[in-house]
Design an enzyme around this catalytic site. Structure first.
Site, PDB file in Angstrom:
ATOM      1  N   ARG A  21      42.681 -49.528 -10.949  1.00  0.00           N
ATOM      2  CA  ARG A  21      42.652 -50.807 -10.244  1.00  0.00           C
ATOM      3  C   ARG A  21      41.309 -51.523 -10.386  1.00  0.00           C
ATOM      4  NH1 ARG A  21      45.568 -50.715  -4.581  1.00  0.00           N
ATOM      5  NH2 ARG A  21      43.627 -49.722  -3.969  1.00  0.00           N
ATOM      6  N   GLU A  57      39.478 -39.075  -0.986  1.00  0.00           N
ATOM      7  CA  GLU A  57      40.053 -38.800   0.326  1.00  0.00           C
ATOM      8  C   GLU A  57      41.303 -37.933   0.289  1.00  0.00           C
ATOM      9  OE1 GLU A  57      41.343 -43.074  -0.711  1.00  0.00           O
ATOM     10  OE2 GLU A  57      39.679 -41.769  -1.144  1.00  0.00           O
TER      11      GLU A  57
END
Length: 170
Positions: free
Chosen positions: A58, A95
């Site tokens: 992205r 994460e």
């Protein structure tokens, strides 16, 4: 125009417990996309940039647009075994797991002024790895540049001491 109104939340993606920030509505709207690019570029006023690093995948979207706008080279940083030439790599925690990024060994020259761009600053693992790659090749980090920052994850701590900009902060 509020850029954040073009970011939608997707619960439990890519795994349970993660609230994913989906930028595809922003990418789909040419006016919002231009506005976002203007905000990202404005944070670099007066800065000379030789290369823009875009993190897979992205980070490629606005990374390429930033490079075009700044008249700079674009350097894709990718997952292992996706780049065809000689590479160096850096591993990092994120994460929801661990990963590795690679960059071509000739992508950054000693002294190049580098903008590091990614879509999101979360825990800071990806950004830290990107910075390590740039520094290993002799580049100078001008700014870490993000579309959005998830401030509650304290990612800035991993890249402290560097200029950091995020167009949106959650």
């Amino acid at each position: 125009m509020k850029i954040e109104s073009y970011i939608r939340d997707i619960q439990d993606f890519p795994k349970e417990g993660i609230l994913f920030k989906d930028i595809t509505p922003l990418l789909n709207d040419p006016v919002a996309r231009k506005e976002c690019l203007s905000v990202l570029v404005a944070s670099l006023k007066g800065q000379a940039i030789d290369k823009v690093i875009g993190a897979e995948s992205r980070g490629f979207f606005f990374g390429m647009l930033l490079a075009q706008e700044l008249n700079a080279g674009f350097v894709p940083v990718r997952k292992p075994k996706k780049l065809p030439y000689s590479t160096i790599s850096a591993s990092y925690d994120l994460e929801y797991g661990t990963d590795t990024l690679e960059i071509h060994t000739d992508a950054i020259k000693k002294g190049d002024r580098v903008l590091i761009h990614d879509d999101v600053l979360a825990t800071g693992g990806t950004a830290k790895a990107l910075g390590e790659l740039v520094e290993e090749l002799g580049g100078e980090i001008v700014q870490f540049n993000f579309l959005m920052e998830l401030s509650f994850l304290n990612g800035r701590d991993k890249i402290a001491g560097n200029p950091i900009f995020a167009a949106i902060t959650y």
